[in-house]
Design an enzyme around this catalytic site. Structure first.
Site, PDB file in Angstrom:
ATOM      1  CD  GLN A  26      -6.778 -19.990  26.888  1.00 12.63           C
ATOM      2  OE1 GLN A  26      -5.848 -19.947  27.691  1.00 12.63           O
ATOM      3  NE2 GLN A  26      -7.648 -19.194  26.432  1.00 12.63           N
ATOM      4  CG  HIS A  41      -0.707 -12.280  25.021  1.00 10.88           C
ATOM      5  ND1 HIS A  41      -0.863 -12.872  26.195  1.00 10.88           N
ATOM      6  CD2 HIS A  41      -0.135 -11.176  25.015  1.00 10.88           C
ATOM      7  CE1 HIS A  41      -0.310 -11.886  27.280  1.00 10.88           C
ATOM      8  NE2 HIS A  41       0.095 -11.051  26.336  1.00 10.88           N
ATOM      9  CE  LYS A  48      -9.842  -8.963  21.821  1.00  6.88           C
ATOM     10  NZ  LYS A  48     -10.275  -9.870  22.915  1.00  6.88           N
ATOM     11  CG  ASP A  94      -2.575 -19.316  25.693  1.00  4.40           C
ATOM     12  OD1 ASP A  94      -2.336 -18.583  24.784  1.00  4.40           O
ATOM     13  OD2 ASP A  94      -2.634 -19.046  27.096  1.00  4.40           O
ATOM     14  CG  HIS A 154       2.050 -16.247  25.800  1.00  3.64           C
ATOM     15  ND1 HIS A 154       1.717 -17.383  26.366  1.00  3.64           N
ATOM     16  CD2 HIS A 154       1.255 -15.350  25.871  1.00  3.64           C
ATOM     17  CE1 HIS A 154       0.400 -16.919  26.779  1.00  3.64           C
ATOM     18  NE2 HIS A 154       0.102 -15.872  26.663  1.00  3.64           N
ATOM     19  NE  ARG A 190     -10.028 -17.506  31.277  1.00  4.50           N
ATOM     20  CZ  ARG A 190      -9.780 -16.995  30.202  1.00  4.50           C
ATOM     21  NH1 ARG A 190     -10.986 -16.644  29.486  1.00  4.50           N
ATOM     22  NH2 ARG A 190      -8.581 -16.966  29.746  1.00  4.50           N
ATOM     23  CB  CYS A 208      -0.204 -14.674  29.426  1.00  2.00           C
ATOM     24  SG  CYS A 208      -1.738 -13.947  29.774  1.00  2.00           S
TER      25      CYS A 208
END
Length: 643
Positions: free
Chosen positions: A382, A512, A466, A384, A386, A364, A335
């Site tokens: 991911q 997100h 979320k 992912d 945005h 991570r 992000c």
């Protein structure tokens, strides 16, 4: 003296004080009394035998509810500890909570427990249940409790009490000759546990989860409302064992993991073919929905993570390095980097919503004990994205995203979804007014889509609430994959602005969102959902051409080439082996279509098709097979044998 008992439906009953949960349940029905395990008193769980002396609101907790199962599992842990102390008196008991689907207890013992010991312990637990020992709650003086547990050699219990706040009431539960420190609540007697439990496995654990502390032995078990539920659970676990993605990954030659790269996946050609099929599918779908794909750096100066708030919140989970007198972090999420792309060039309200997507490679520092195949890794990608938008656009964007998510999950064969709305945690950034608006927007989007959802108070991200989307697989397990989060905070922290219609500078809202989540984890879920027999559109080898006689080799190669030219993943097996051997081998590899080619097929331009899971063989022209198989792949049909 009379007191008023108020029930969840608002009904009020006047009873003589003192009373207990047992008496209240019995006053309603004998069936409720038999199934009651605890009671909620003004929102706090109490033992059924604890006296009630004032006006209260109550709710009887029964054994078939989630709260009730938690009580049963906690009692099962205590009964197990009592059994261990009876069989192995030198053992110290430490901590034994209920967990999802079961319970565990950590023990300090010089000699290692064995699987045979588990059988003995479980047998003794059944004896204790049969004894139907009364379970009594006792309030103790702190110093007395510490002295008592030290005197019987239970130094871990004494340490726990010493570390409790001075204001904490010290409660000890007695069942037979066994005493255990616990807040409760517990069943009135051990017999109420019945026979719906089983010990499952042994594991190691550190005292209080710290590797610098003593190593303990953990015994896991499962507990249910009755034996029928227990059998159903054990059957699900047996099926899950057959579907274990780690075993199937090895058997199907998809991937491996090794000690030199803990938490990272070595993808083999067949596994990588599946991975690419999933990623390419998602890329195409996102493009159709107006997303623009980007790529951001892996290593970023730590200052960016400090500005975004991730360094203070997730610093321990980040891999860091230093060079040229600067400190960097390997990207744990995407992000903040996406905001940097948004910040390039002046943005207008006409540019919004702006949807930026990335198959972002993240790292991570997960604890080694938490790693699990490709389901829980340190290095992952991911799907992912945005969405930068105005506040007025939030609901429409969230609704559109939910529609997108439903389409994707259906294509992968998942029809049942559980929806949860997670609201503000205690530690968070942003004003309460921002959180109010963000939570309301998500709630309205869920309701506008006509979805049933659960509330998870305090479970939101530190920057915004979320919605979590969990898939239910074919054996009833839930997998939380998708998420959409409303963020009023991070764009402003990182300097994101756009020119509004009135010419003023405004901070965009940032949504997100992810559908699959970690691609590695989602592939593990897919492998287990389909027991390795992936539908044709996802299978690493969609078709295998196998020769019956060597005279058919040239035609078999032509068939394989024709399949590849049609965009299908096809291989050819020209080995000098019997066709039965080849069919068995490729069936074990769960290839959706095996095309057997002999002299007759070569002469007639046909193929003899065997589909995975079927003993039947169908002979058809090659062109017909390609047309039908292509349609199956393009329509993303689910094979009947996959789940």
């Amino acid at each position: 003296m009379s007191i008023n008992i108020t029930f969840p439906d608002g009904a009020v009953k006047q009873v003589e004080a003192p009373t207990t949960g047992i008496e209240i349940a019995n006053g309603i029905s004998s069936g409720l009394r038999r199934n009651a395990v605890a009671i909620n008193v003004n929102g706090e769980q109490w033992d059924l035998s604890r006296e009630i002396t004032t006006d209260v609101t109550v709710d009887i907790i029964t054994r078939d509810t989630e709260e009730g199962l938690e009580v049963l599992r906690h009692d099962a842990a205590h009964v197990m500890a009592e059994a261990v102390k009876e069989l192995y008196p030198e053992t110290q008991v430490t901590i034994g909570p209920s967990i999802e689907n079961g319970f565990y207890y950590d023990f300090a013992r010089d000699e290692a427990f064995t699987p045979e010991d588990l059988d003995k312990i479980e047998g003794r637990m059944k004896e204790i249940v049969k004894r139907n020992e009364t379970i009594e709650r006792e309030v103790w003086d702190r110093n007395e409790a510490i002295s008592y547990f030290k005197s019987i050699g239970e130094v871990y219990k004494a340490e726990i009490i010493s570390d409790l706040p001075e204001s904490e009431t010290i409660t000890v539960y007695r069942q037979g000759e066994f005493l255990d420190l616990c807040r409760g609540p517990h069943l009135p007697s051990t017999g109420i546990l019945r026979d719906g439990f089983k010990l499952t496995k042994l594991a190691g654990a550190y005292w209080r989860g710290d590797s610098n502390n003593a190593q303990l032995q953990r015994i896991y078990g499962t507990a249910w409302s009755d034996k029928k539920q227990l059998k159903a659970y054990l059957k699900r676990m047996e099926e899950a064992e057959k579907r274990d993605h780690r075993k199937l990954g090895k058997a199907l030659d998809l991937f491996h993991i090794q000690d030199e790269a803990p938490g990272s996946v070595f993808w083999h050609p067949k596994g990588w073919a599946v991975y690419q099929a999933v990623q390419q599918y998602m890329g195409a779908k996102q493009y159709e929905r107006g997303y623009q794909e980007i790529r951001t750096p892996q290593v970023v100066d730590i200052s960016l993570w400090e500005k975004s708030g991730h360094a203070s919140k997730f610093g321990d989970d980040m891999f860091t390095l230093s060079t040229d007198d600067r400190n960097y972090a390997i990207k744990p999420m995407n992000c903040p980097c996406h905001v940097q792309v948004f910040n390039q060039g002046l943005k207008s309200y006409r540019d919004l919503p702006l949807r930026l997507a990335e198959f972002g490679s993240c790292h991570r520092n997960e604890m080694s004990g938490a790693l699990h195949g490709i389901m829980r890794v340190r290095s992952f990608v991911q799907d992912d994205a945005h969405i930068f938008c105005t506040e007025d656009q939030i609901q429409e964007e969230v609704k559109e995203f939910i529609d997108f998510l439903h389409e994707v999950y259906a294509d992968f064969g998942f029809e049942e979804i559980v929806y949860k709305l997670s609201t503000r945690p205690e530690q968070r950034v942003g004003s309460d007014e921002d959180w109010d608006r963000a939570e309301e927007a998500l709630e309205l989007a869920l309701n506008d889509n006509g979805l049933d959802w659960e509330l998870q108070p305090g479970e939101g991200a530190f920057y915004g609430p979320k919605i979590e989307f969990s898939l239910k697989d074919c054996i009833g397990r839930l997998w939380q994959c998708g998420t959409v989060q409303v963020d009023f905070s991070m764009p402003g922290r990182l300097g994101a602005e756009y020119i509004a219609e009135d010419g003023s500078k405004q901070v965009p809202v940032m949504l997100h969102r992810a559908i699959l989540g970690s691609l590695e984890r989602f592939l593990g879920i897919l492998i287990e959902q389909h027991a390795g027999a992936l539908p044709a559109w996802l299978a690493p080898q969609q078709a295998m051409v196998a020769t019956i006689v060597t005279d058919a080799n040239d035609y078999a190669q032509e068939v394989a080439n024709a399949l590849r030219n049609a965009g299908l993943r096809a291989d050819v097996d020209l080995r000098n082996e019997k066709i039965g051997y080849k069919v068995r081998e490729h069936s074990l590899q769960k290839v959706p279509a095996i095309l057997c080619i002999g002299k007759r097929e070569a002469e007639e331009g046909t193929v003899a098709v065997r589909r995975f899971g079927s003993k039947a063989q169908t002979v058809m022209p090659l062109e017909q097979f390609i047309e039908e198989f292509q349609r199956e792949v393009e329509d993303k049909q689910m094979s009947e044998t996959a789940s």
